[in-house]
Write an enzyme that holds these catalytic residues in place. Structure first.
Site, PDB file in Angstrom:
ATOM      1  N   LYS A 130       0.961  -1.092  -0.009  1.00  0.00           N
ATOM      2  CA  LYS A 130      -0.077   0.029   0.044  1.00  0.00           C
ATOM      3  C   LYS A 130       0.957   1.345  -0.153  1.00  0.00           C
ATOM      4  O   LYS A 130       0.488   2.097  -0.679  1.00  0.00           O
ATOM      5  CB  LYS A 130      -0.887  -0.039   1.293  1.00  0.00           C
ATOM      6  N   GLN A 175      -4.726  -1.166   9.739  1.00  0.00           N
ATOM      7  CA  GLN A 175      -4.745  -2.632   9.027  1.00  0.00           C
ATOM      8  C   GLN A 175      -5.370  -3.664  10.229  1.00  0.00           C
ATOM      9  O   GLN A 175      -4.779  -3.869  11.348  1.00  0.00           O
ATOM     10  CB  GLN A 175      -3.190  -2.930   8.797  1.00  0.00           C
ATOM     11  N   ASP A 226     -10.791   3.175   4.454  1.00  0.00           N
ATOM     12  CA  ASP A 226     -11.422   1.685   4.291  1.00  0.00           C
ATOM     13  C   ASP A 226     -13.046   1.832   3.962  1.00  0.00           C
ATOM     14  O   ASP A 226     -13.442   0.678   3.430  1.00  0.00           O
ATOM     15  CB  ASP A 226     -11.073   1.015   5.441  1.00  0.00           C
TER      16      ASP A 226
HETATM   17  N1  GUN Z   1      -6.803  -6.429   6.192  1.00  0.00           N
HETATM   18  C1  GUN Z   1      -6.841  -7.242   4.911  1.00  0.00           C
HETATM   19  N2  GUN Z   1      -7.506  -6.522   4.253  1.00  0.00           N
HETATM   20  C2  GUN Z   1      -7.833  -5.290   4.767  1.00  0.00           C
HETATM   21  C3  GUN Z   1      -8.270  -4.046   4.307  1.00  0.00           C
HETATM   22  O1  GUN Z   1      -8.639  -3.959   3.138  1.00  0.00           O
HETATM   23  N3  GUN Z   1      -8.110  -3.201   5.052  1.00  0.00           N
HETATM   24  C4  GUN Z   1      -7.724  -3.049   6.413  1.00  0.00           C
HETATM   25  N4  GUN Z   1      -7.851  -2.163   7.405  1.00  0.00           N
HETATM   26  N5  GUN Z   1      -7.088  -4.454   6.888  1.00  0.00           N
HETATM   27  C5  GUN Z   1      -7.151  -5.393   6.120  1.00  0.00           C
END
Ligand code: GUN
Length: 295
Positions: free
Chosen positions: A55, A99, A122
Site C-alpha cells: 500500500k 490494518q 477503508d
Molecule cells: N486486512 C486485510 N484486508 C484489509 C483491508 O482492506 N483493510 C484493512 N484495514 N485491513 C485489512
C-alpha cells in the site's frame, strides 16, 4: 465452450493508479496540496506486513504522501486509539486505515469507531457503511469497489442478472451485495452456514466468492458463462516449508466453465490497493470542497 475471459486486475489497477497519479500531480500543481495517506500496523502478522508495504509503495508511486506507523503486538488499546486520534487531527493526512486483524487485547470495533469518517479510507466506519447501504454516498470499501470494476469488464449491463455473493463480512460481502443491488441485480448473500451452497452458486450469472476457504467453489458450482470474482487469498501448505496462494475458487476447474474469471493472485488484490488510493484522493477533494481533478 469459448475460453473464459481472464479479468486482469493487475493491469486494470495499474491503469487506475496511473490515472490517479496524473490527478494527484494536477492537485499539487494547481492547489499545492499533496494527498496524505496513513496506515497503522499493529504487531507483526506477516501477511499484514506485506499488505502495508504494498500500500505504501503504491501510494508513493502515485504521488501521495504515505505515512506508516508501526506499534508492537503488545500495544494497548489506548495506544492504538491515541495513534488514530493523532491521524484524525493531522491536516497532512487525508485518509488512513488501521490494518486488520488487530491483536486480541485491542477491540477492532472500538478502533474503527474512533476513525474520523471523513478520513476513513477503508469505508469501515459505521457512518460510511450506513451511507453506502442507504445509497446516500459515503466511502465504499476498496475491495467491493475493485470487484465491481472487474465485473464491469465482462458485463456492461447487470440489470436483471442473478448475483450470488458467498461471504457476509462487513468489509466485502455485505457492501458488494449492496453495490450489485444498486446495479439492479437479483442478489443472494450466501455464507458458510447456507444449505447447499453449490446449488445457490449455480444460479449465479455473477458469482463473488469471499469466504476465505481455499478452493471451496468447484467447477461444477459454476453456471456456464458466469462471471466469477474470487476475493480469497489463502495460503496452502505444500509441505517441506513450501506453500502457495490460492483463491476461494478452484481456478483450474472454474476457468473451463466460467465466461469470465479473476485469477489469484493478480485479480481482486491489486484492485483493492488502487481503490484505496482512489478513496483517499476523493476524501482529500471533499475536505478541500472541490471536485475530483481531471487527468
Ligand atoms: N486486512 C486485510 N484486508 C484489509 C483491508 O482492506 N483493510 C484493512 N484495514 N485491513 C485489512
Amino acid at each position: 465452450m469459448a475460453e473464459a475471459q481472464i479479468l486482469d486486475g493487475k493491469s486494470l489497477a495499474a491503469g487506475i493508479r496511473a490515472s490517479l497519479a496524473k490527478r494527484v500531480a494536477r492537485l499539487k500543481r494547481e492547489r499545492g496540496i499533496t494527498p496524505g495517506i496513513a496506515v497503522l500496523l499493529v504487531g507483526d502478522d506477516p501477511a499484514s506486513q506485506i499488505y502495508v508495504r504494498n500500500k505504501a509503495k503504491a501510494a508513493a508511486e502515485a504521488g501521495f504522501l504515505p505515512r506508516e506507523v508501526k506499534l508492537p503486538a503488545s500495544a494497548s488499546e489506548t495506544e492504538v486509539l491515541r495513534t488514530v486520534e493523532d491521524f484524525n487531527n493531522d491536516d497532512a493526512i487525508h485518509g488512513f486505515l488501521v490494518q486488520l486483524p488487530l491483536p486480541p487485547q485491542v477491540d477492532a470495533l472500538r478502533v474503527i469507531d474512533a476513525v474520523d469518517p471523513a478520513k476513513d479510507a477503508d469505508g469501515f466506519h459505521v457512518f460510511n457503511a450506513g451511507l453506502v447501504a442507504s445509497g446516500r454516498g459515503g466511502v465504499v470499501p476498496a475491495t467491493p469497489l475493485g470487484c465491481m470494476a472487474l465485473i464491469r469488464l465482462a458485463r456492461r449491463e447487470m440489470a436483471g442478472l442473478e448475483a450470488v455473493v458467498i461471504g457476509r463480512s462487513n468489509s466485502v460481502g455485505k457492501p458488494t451485495a449492496q453495490l450489485l443491488l444498486r446495479e439492479n441485480c437479483t442478489v443472494t448473500i450466501a455464507h458458510s452456514r447456507s444449505k447447499d451452497l453449490a446449488s445457490i452458486a449455480r444460479r449465479a450469472d455473477i458469482l463473488v466468492a469471499a469466504v476465505g476457504k481455499g478452493e471451496l467453489v468447484r467447477g461444477e458450482w459454476i453456471k456456464p458463462g458466469a462471471t466469477v470474482i474470487d476475493v480469497g487469498i489463502n495460503r496452502i501448505d505444500l509441505g517441506g516449508g513450501k506453500s502457495k496462494i490460492v483463491g476461494d475458487v478452484a481456478y483450474d476447474e472454474a476457468v473451463k466453465v466460467a465466461g469470465a474469471i479473476t485469477p489469484v493472485p493478480g485479480g481482486v488484490g491489486p484492485m483493492t490497493i488502487a481503490c484505496l488510493l482512489q478513496n483517499t484522493l476523493m476524501l482529500c477533494c471533499s475536505r478541500l470542497g472541490i471536485d475530483l481533478p481531471g487527468e
